[in-house]
Design a protein around this motif. Structure first.
Motif, PDB file in Angstrom:
ATOM      1  N   ASN A  86       0.819  -1.205   0.000  1.00  0.00           N
ATOM      2  CA  ASN A  86       0.000   0.000   0.000  1.00  0.00           C
ATOM      3  C   ASN A  86       0.853   1.257   0.000  1.00  0.00           C
ATOM      4  OD1 ASN A  86      -2.550  -1.246  -0.019  1.00  0.00           O
ATOM      5  ND2 ASN A  86      -2.446  -1.614   2.196  1.00  0.00           N
ATOM      6  N   VAL A  87       1.983   1.214   0.706  1.00  0.00           N
ATOM      7  CA  VAL A  87       2.885   2.369   0.715  1.00  0.00           C
ATOM      8  C   VAL A  87       3.472   2.601  -0.678  1.00  0.00           C
ATOM      9  CG1 VAL A  87       5.087   3.241   1.590  1.00  0.00           C
ATOM     10  CG2 VAL A  87       3.445   2.196   3.157  1.00  0.00           C
ATOM     11  N   LEU A  88       3.935   1.533  -1.315  1.00  0.00           N
ATOM     12  CA  LEU A  88       4.528   1.670  -2.639  1.00  0.00           C
ATOM     13  C   LEU A  88       3.502   2.109  -3.674  1.00  0.00           C
ATOM     14  CD1 LEU A  88       6.865  -1.478  -2.735  1.00  0.00           C
ATOM     15  CD2 LEU A  88       7.508   0.912  -2.383  1.00  0.00           C
ATOM     16  N   LEU A  89       2.279   1.609  -3.579  1.00  0.00           N
ATOM     17  CA  LEU A  89       1.245   1.996  -4.527  1.00  0.00           C
ATOM     18  C   LEU A  89       0.782   3.427  -4.331  1.00  0.00           C
ATOM     19  CD1 LEU A  89      -0.960  -1.233  -4.626  1.00  0.00           C
ATOM     20  CD2 LEU A  89       0.573  -0.380  -6.397  1.00  0.00           C
ATOM     21  N   ALA A  90       1.070   4.001  -3.156  1.00  0.00           N
ATOM     22  CA  ALA A  90       0.664   5.385  -2.904  1.00  0.00           C
ATOM     23  C   ALA A  90       1.543   6.393  -3.634  1.00  0.00           C
ATOM     24  CB  ALA A  90       0.688   5.675  -1.398  1.00  0.00           C
ATOM     25  N   PHE A  91       2.741   5.965  -4.073  1.00  0.00           N
ATOM     26  CA  PHE A  91       3.633   6.874  -4.779  1.00  0.00           C
ATOM     27  C   PHE A  91       3.107   7.133  -6.188  1.00  0.00           C
ATOM     28  CE2 PHE A  91       6.605   5.244  -1.580  1.00  0.00           C
ATOM     29  CZ  PHE A  91       7.220   6.422  -1.192  1.00  0.00           C
ATOM     30  N   PRO A  92       3.253   8.368  -6.681  1.00  0.00           N
ATOM     31  CA  PRO A  92       2.907   8.663  -8.079  1.00  0.00           C
ATOM     32  C   PRO A  92       3.918   7.995  -9.012  1.00  0.00           C
ATOM     33  CG  PRO A  92       3.869  10.595  -7.042  1.00  0.00           C
ATOM     34  CD  PRO A  92       3.697   9.573  -5.967  1.00  0.00           C
ATOM     35  N   THR A  93       3.503   6.934  -9.687  1.00  0.00           N
ATOM     36  CA  THR A  93       4.438   6.093 -10.425  1.00  0.00           C
ATOM     37  C   THR A  93       5.162   6.846 -11.527  1.00  0.00           C
ATOM     38  OG1 THR A  93       2.973   4.220  -9.994  1.00  0.00           O
ATOM     39  CG2 THR A  93       4.652   3.926 -11.686  1.00  0.00           C
ATOM     40  N   LEU A  94       4.430   7.625 -12.318  1.00  0.00           N
ATOM     41  CA  LEU A  94       5.061   8.314 -13.443  1.00  0.00           C
ATOM     42  C   LEU A  94       6.115   9.301 -12.967  1.00  0.00           C
ATOM     43  CD1 LEU A  94       5.271   8.868 -16.449  1.00  0.00           C
ATOM     44  CD2 LEU A  94       3.415  10.536 -16.215  1.00  0.00           C
ATOM     45  N   LEU A  95       5.815  10.051 -11.911  1.00  0.00           N
ATOM     46  CA  LEU A  95       6.801  11.000 -11.390  1.00  0.00           C
ATOM     47  C   LEU A  95       8.031  10.276 -10.858  1.00  0.00           C
ATOM     48  CD1 LEU A  95       4.512  13.564  -9.503  1.00  0.00           C
ATOM     49  CD2 LEU A  95       5.581  13.790 -11.762  1.00  0.00           C
ATOM     50  N   LEU A  96       7.821   9.131 -10.233  1.00  0.00           N
ATOM     51  CA  LEU A  96       8.959   8.367  -9.731  1.00  0.00           C
ATOM     52  C   LEU A  96       9.800   7.825 -10.877  1.00  0.00           C
ATOM     53  CD1 LEU A  96       7.458   6.426  -6.719  1.00  0.00           C
ATOM     54  CD2 LEU A  96       9.238   8.154  -6.654  1.00  0.00           C
ATOM     55  N   LEU A  97       9.140   7.378 -11.950  1.00  0.00           N
ATOM     56  CA  LEU A  97       9.879   6.901 -13.104  1.00  0.00           C
ATOM     57  C   LEU A  97      10.725   8.023 -13.699  1.00  0.00           C
ATOM     58  CD1 LEU A  97       7.209   4.686 -14.904  1.00  0.00           C
ATOM     59  CD2 LEU A  97       9.106   3.929 -13.491  1.00  0.00           C
ATOM     60  N   LEU A  98      10.143   9.206 -13.788  1.00  0.00           N
ATOM     61  CA  LEU A  98      10.885  10.348 -14.323  1.00  0.00           C
ATOM     62  C   LEU A  98      12.059  10.721 -13.423  1.00  0.00           C
ATOM     63  CD1 LEU A  98       7.900  12.618 -15.472  1.00  0.00           C
ATOM     64  CD2 LEU A  98       9.485  11.373 -16.933  1.00  0.00           C
ATOM     65  N   ALA A  99      11.880  10.582 -12.120  1.00  0.00           N
ATOM     66  CA  ALA A  99      12.937  10.973 -11.183  1.00  0.00           C
ATOM     67  C   ALA A  99      14.014   9.896 -11.052  1.00  0.00           C
ATOM     68  CB  ALA A  99      12.335  11.276  -9.816  1.00  0.00           C
ATOM     69  N   LEU A 100      13.587   8.617 -11.030  1.00  0.00           N
ATOM     70  CA  LEU A 100      14.542   7.539 -10.784  1.00  0.00           C
ATOM     71  C   LEU A 100      15.430   7.255 -11.985  1.00  0.00           C
ATOM     72  CD1 LEU A 100      12.387   4.928  -8.823  1.00  0.00           C
ATOM     73  CD2 LEU A 100      14.235   6.357  -7.935  1.00  0.00           C
ATOM     74  N   SER A 101      14.893   7.396 -13.190  1.00  0.00           N
ATOM     75  CA  SER A 101      15.661   7.030 -14.379  1.00  0.00           C
ATOM     76  C   SER A 101      16.990   7.780 -14.477  1.00  0.00           C
ATOM     77  CB  SER A 101      14.817   7.248 -15.637  1.00  0.00           C
ATOM     78  OG  SER A 101      15.526   6.875 -16.783  1.00  0.00           O
ATOM     79  N   PRO A 102      17.002   9.134 -14.422  1.00  0.00           N
ATOM     80  CA  PRO A 102      18.304   9.819 -14.509  1.00  0.00           C
ATOM     81  C   PRO A 102      19.194   9.572 -13.288  1.00  0.00           C
ATOM     82  CG  PRO A 102      16.531  11.389 -14.077  1.00  0.00           C
ATOM     83  CD  PRO A 102      15.881  10.088 -14.391  1.00  0.00           C
ATOM     84  N   ILE A 103      18.577   9.330 -12.110  1.00  0.00           N
ATOM     85  CA  ILE A 103      19.385   9.070 -10.914  1.00  0.00           C
ATOM     86  C   ILE A 103      20.145   7.754 -11.061  1.00  0.00           C
ATOM     87  CG2 ILE A 103      19.266   8.513  -8.461  1.00  0.00           C
ATOM     88  CD1 ILE A 103      16.959  10.481  -8.227  1.00  0.00           C
ATOM     89  N   ILE A 104      19.446   6.713 -11.527  1.00  0.00           N
ATOM     90  CA  ILE A 104      20.097   5.408 -11.714  1.00  0.00           C
ATOM     91  C   ILE A 104      21.179   5.503 -12.777  1.00  0.00           C
ATOM     92  CG2 ILE A 104      19.717   3.029 -12.439  1.00  0.00           C
ATOM     93  CD1 ILE A 104      16.954   3.177 -11.220  1.00  0.00           C
ATOM     94  N   GLN A 105      20.886   6.226 -13.855  1.00  0.00           N
ATOM     95  CA  GLN A 105      21.877   6.380 -14.915  1.00  0.00           C
ATOM     96  C   GLN A 105      23.135   7.065 -14.398  1.00  0.00           C
ATOM     97  OE1 GLN A 105      19.791   8.467 -17.987  1.00  0.00           O
ATOM     98  NE2 GLN A 105      18.746   6.652 -18.749  1.00  0.00           N
ATOM     99  N   SER A 106      22.956   8.107 -13.578  1.00  0.00           N
ATOM    100  CA  SER A 106      24.116   8.832 -13.061  1.00  0.00           C
ATOM    101  C   SER A 106      24.949   7.973 -12.106  1.00  0.00           C
ATOM    102  CB  SER A 106      23.658  10.106 -12.345  1.00  0.00           C
ATOM    103  OG  SER A 106      22.878   9.792 -11.195  1.00  0.00           O
ATOM    104  N   ARG A 107      24.302   7.009 -11.432  1.00  0.00           N
ATOM    105  CA  ARG A 107      25.028   6.135 -10.511  1.00  0.00           C
ATOM    106  C   ARG A 107      25.790   5.041 -11.240  1.00  0.00           C
ATOM    107  NH1 ARG A 107      25.580   8.899  -5.852  1.00  0.00           N
ATOM    108  NH2 ARG A 107      23.573   9.713  -5.136  1.00  0.00           N
ATOM    109  N   LEU A 108      25.284   4.630 -12.377  1.00  0.00           N
ATOM    110  CA  LEU A 108      25.887   3.509 -13.099  1.00  0.00           C
ATOM    111  C   LEU A 108      26.904   3.931 -14.143  1.00  0.00           C
ATOM    112  CD1 LEU A 108      22.738   1.226 -13.639  1.00  0.00           C
ATOM    113  CD2 LEU A 108      24.495   1.024 -11.880  1.00  0.00           C
ATOM    114  N   VAL A 109      26.880   5.185 -14.547  1.00  0.00           N
ATOM    115  CA  VAL A 109      27.766   5.663 -15.608  1.00  0.00           C
ATOM    116  C   VAL A 109      28.677   6.747 -15.047  1.00  0.00           C
ATOM    117  CG1 VAL A 109      27.897   6.697 -17.904  1.00  0.00           C
ATOM    118  CG2 VAL A 109      26.024   5.150 -17.345  1.00  0.00           C
TER     119      VAL A 109
END
Length: 321
Positions: free
Chosen positions: A146-169
């Motif tokens: 329920n906690v995870l489903l409460a997050f706005p998924t699209l906004l999290l996808l937009l935020a997490l994608s560049p963060i993960i990329q910056s950590r891996l590259v």
């Protein structure tokens, strides 16, 4: 010796029977044909492009005089469609639209298929295990979901994608293609498994009290045996429907992220980025946006219709229709 009465649980339809029932549904059969066509085109994209004589990365419009205007628009009508360029040319760079569409299918299917596989695996592991164990594990999982489903998924996808990329590259390094795919798969998998896990958890909670499970316990079967041999066969239909419906969802999500500029980047062919480019030049060259838009619409619609047809074919109540 006492005989334990058991209640027979209907086994999921076998593949040949399922296929026959699916083909009897005209809409399902048409959707299956379209899906198979897309899969075939994705698998044979390099061969088709080689026979066609073009590739998705070469700038034909810039390298050949007379194909693009000074403003970068195709000189020929309808976006530059001709015998040499079946679907026209990309405004600006002058790449071949047909081969970009072909290889865009591979991009979408690879990301969506891998994401569906990961989310289905995680959903099965979590949903079946939690549903069978129950107790405090069930309550903790319900709260976490329920906690995870409460997050706005699209906004999290937009935020997490560049963060993960910056950590891996490393800074200043070019991001490899496989890294872009991996990031999107990780982002989609982070939340995509939860709905399936919740659904399986509810199903297993009802199955674990059925007579066939109680009979297996009475005969000394362990937890692993009960889960693998008794519970999993009774949720296979649910898994098949989920996987079929998950693929178009991830295809649309991947296209949306690329449209917003945080998905697959150049020079990897991608439908979402093609649609984004088409929206920029729509008034001057509306044809360029038509092809990726129609391809995405047909692809997602066919998979959704196939998922509905599979669900109907697996429903015992539809046998008499």
């Amino acid at each position: 010796m006492a005989v334990v009465d058991t209640v027979a649980v209907p086994a999921p339809p076998r593949a040949p029977g399922l296929l026959r029932r699916l083909l009897r549904d005209r809409v399902g059969a048409a959707a299956l044909a379209v899906v198979l066509l897309f899969l075939l085109l994705a698998a044979a994209a390099p061969l088709v492009a080689a026979l066609y004589g073009k590739n998705p990365v070469e700038h034909y419009g810039q390298n050949t005089p007379g194909l693009l205007s000074d403003g970068g628009l195709p000189m020929a009508p309808n976006g530059g469609i001709s015998g040499d360029f079946w679907f026209g040319l990309e405004p600006g760079l002058g790449r071949d639209v047909f081969t970009q569409l072909l290889h865009g299918i591979r991009t979408s299917l690879l990301i969506a298929g891998a994401s569906a596989l990961v989310t289905t695996t995680l959903g099965v592991l979590a949903g079946v295990a939690i549903g069978y164990l129950g107790g405090i594990a069930d309550r903790l999982f319900g709260f976490l979901a329920n906690v995870l489903l409460a997050f706005p998924t699209l906004l999290l996808l937009l935020a997490l994608s560049p963060i993960i990329q910056s950590r891996l590259v490393d800074p200043g390094s070019a991001e490899p293609e496989w890294m872009q795919f991996l990031v999107l798969i990780l982002v989609f998998s982070a939340f995509g498994w939860i709905p399936l896990a919740l659904s399986l958890r509810a199903t297993v909670r009802s199955l674990r009290e059925r007579d066939f499970v109680q009979s297996a316990r009475a005969q000394g079967a362990g937890r692993f045996h009960i889960v693998v041999r008794e519970l999993l066969p009774n949720v296979r239909s649910q898994l098949l429907v989920h996987a079929t419906m998950a693929v178009p969802t991830f295809v649309a999500s991947e296209a949306a992220l690329s449209f917003l500029g945080v998905g697959v980047t150049e020079p990897v062919p991608d439908w979402g980025r093609m649609i984004a480019r088409g929206s920029e030049v729509f008034q001057a060259d509306p044809t360029y946006m038509v092809f990726p838009g129609v391809a995405l619409l047909v692809f997602v619609l066919a998979f959704n219709l196939l998922g509905d047809a599979v669900r109907d074919a697996l429903d015992p109540r539809s046998a008499g229709r």
